[in-house]
Design a protein around this motif. Structure first.
Motif, short mmCIF file in Angstrom:
data_model
loop_
_atom_site.label_atom_id
_atom_site.label_comp_id
_atom_site.label_asym_id
_atom_site.label_seq_id
_atom_site.Cartn_x
_atom_site.Cartn_y
_atom_site.Cartn_z
N SER A 1 -6.38 -3.49 25.14
CA SER A 1 -6.11 -2.77 26.39
C SER A 1 -7.34 -1.97 26.82
N PRO A 2 -7.56 -1.83 28.14
CA PRO A 2 -8.62 -0.93 28.61
C PRO A 2 -8.21 0.51 28.30
N GLU A 3 -9.15 1.29 27.79
CA GLU A 3 -8.82 2.63 27.32
C GLU A 3 -9.06 3.73 28.35
N GLY A 4 -9.74 3.39 29.45
CA GLY A 4 -10.20 4.43 30.36
C GLY A 4 -9.09 5.31 30.91
N GLY A 5 -8.00 4.69 31.39
CA GLY A 5 -6.92 5.47 31.97
C GLY A 5 -6.24 6.35 30.95
N ASP B 1 -16.93 3.78 26.77
CA ASP B 1 -17.52 4.49 25.65
C ASP B 1 -16.90 3.98 24.35
N PRO B 2 -17.66 3.96 23.25
CA PRO B 2 -17.07 3.55 21.96
C PRO B 2 -16.02 4.55 21.50
N TRP B 3 -15.03 4.04 20.80
CA TRP B 3 -14.03 4.93 20.21
C TRP B 3 -13.49 4.29 18.96
N ASP B 4 -13.06 5.14 18.02
CA ASP B 4 -12.63 4.72 16.70
C ASP B 4 -11.12 4.51 16.71
N VAL B 5 -10.69 3.26 16.89
CA VAL B 5 -9.27 2.97 17.01
C VAL B 5 -8.53 3.31 15.71
N ASP B 6 -9.15 3.02 14.55
CA ASP B 6 -8.50 3.34 13.28
C ASP B 6 -8.23 4.83 13.16
N HIS B 7 -9.17 5.65 13.62
CA HIS B 7 -8.98 7.10 13.58
C HIS B 7 -7.85 7.53 14.51
N VAL C 1 -11.04 17.15 22.67
CA VAL C 1 -12.29 17.32 23.40
C VAL C 1 -13.01 15.98 23.53
N LYS C 2 -12.97 15.18 22.46
CA LYS C 2 -13.56 13.83 22.51
C LYS C 2 -12.82 12.97 23.54
N PHE C 3 -11.50 13.08 23.58
CA PHE C 3 -10.72 12.30 24.53
C PHE C 3 -11.03 12.74 25.96
N ILE C 4 -11.10 14.05 26.19
CA ILE C 4 -11.37 14.58 27.52
C ILE C 4 -12.73 14.10 28.03
N ASN C 5 -13.70 14.02 27.13
CA ASN C 5 -15.07 13.66 27.53
C ASN C 5 -15.31 12.16 27.55
N HIS C 6 -14.32 11.37 27.16
CA HIS C 6 -14.49 9.92 27.07
C HIS C 6 -14.55 9.30 28.48
#
Length: 282
Positions: free
Chosen positions: A186-190, A159-165, A150-155
């Motif tokens: 890398s850009p995370e949007g796609g 937006d900040p994201w926890d790479v370690d997680h 759900v977090k990924f879908i709404n990203h």
């Protein structure tokens, strides 16, 4: 910097897609998932390039492939069309396609939209789509497990994201560090747009038409039982989606990245199945 002679590019409707190419023979395409890139399959290259053309595409949204930053560029039929364009670029009529995680979703959609291009289908630890559509909408356990999605879908891009997680379930610490660095650069949007367009999410409680979610080619499911993202129920009644033969292999001591966790067993099982498929015995 040394030139990588195995590294190449092709285009699909103006989007540049990267791939690695090894060996000669029938085409065997491994499609990576998230968080990952095409070299997640490094432990399969030597075994299978002896007698196959091993093709490792880097899916759109993951550098050095292009990263379109509009979400409709990640529709399932478009991602599947990248795989068709790859075969056309290399002049193959069809290939065996293997995918794990989101790569497993891509190859399943390819099998629905372009079954004539898929000689056989290999599914590693990813949602079996017909079963998942019921679980995600009606099973509380799977909804709880899928909270990450759900977090990924709404990203949204930026937006900040926890790479370690995100990389926490990659068991090999060296490879986990390598992928963490790749993601940070890398850009995370796609990557997250893919989830928005292809991963089932809220609102839950819907009854989805799954009648078209069948596979008309021989298949093998190789499954690591230490799976953090999917309930074991994903394998319940799996057979009803497969119209030809389907072989299921479970590995009790492997997890989501089973092709890296236990490559000897994975490669052995895949080799047996490929030999049977190519001999016309499936």
């Amino acid at each position: 910097m040394p030139v990588d002679e195995n590294s190449h590019f092709f285009e699909n409707n103006g989007v540049k897609i990267h791939y690695h190419l090894y060996g000669q023979g029938p085409a065997l395409v491994f499609v990576h998932g998230h968080p990952d890139n095409e070299m997640t399959w490094s432990k399969q290259i030597d075994d299978f390039s002896k007698d196959h053309t091993v093709i490792l595409p880097t899916v759109r949204g993951y550098p050095p492939s292009d990263v379109p930053l509009y979400e409709n560029a990640y529709e399932g039929h478009i991602m599947a069309s990248d795989m068709v364009a790859l075969l056309d670029h290399l002049d193959f009529d069809k290939a065996v396609f293997a995918g794990g995680d989101i790569g497993g979703i891509i190859v399943q959609k390819l099998a629905w939209y372009h079954p004539d291009r898929v000689a056989g289908l290999v599914i590693f630890n990813t949602l079996i789509m017909g079963t998942m559509m019921h679980l995600i909408h009606h099973d509380k356990e799977q909804q709880e497990i899928s909270k990450f999605s759900v977090k990924f879908i709404n990203h949204n891009p930026g937006d900040p994201w926890d790479v370690d997680h995100v990389v926490r379930t990659i068991e090999d610490p060296e490879y986990r560090a390598k992928i963490k660095k790749y993601l940070q650069e890398s850009p995370e949007g796609g990557m997250f747009y893919f989830f928005r367009k292809n991963y089932p999410g809220p609102p839950y409680g819907q009854d989805i038409d799954t009648s078209g979610m069948h596979y008309t080619m021989p298949c093998i499911i190789i499954w690591g039982m230490n799976e953090p993202y999917l309930s074991d129920k994903i394998l319940d009644g799996f057979y009803k989606w497969f119209d030809q033969s389907v072989r299921v292999v479970t590995l009790p001591n492997a997890g989501h990245w089973l092709w890296r966790d236990d490559p000897v067993k994975v490669n052995r099982e895949l080799r047996w199945w490929l030999n049977a498929l190519e001999a016309g015995k499936l």
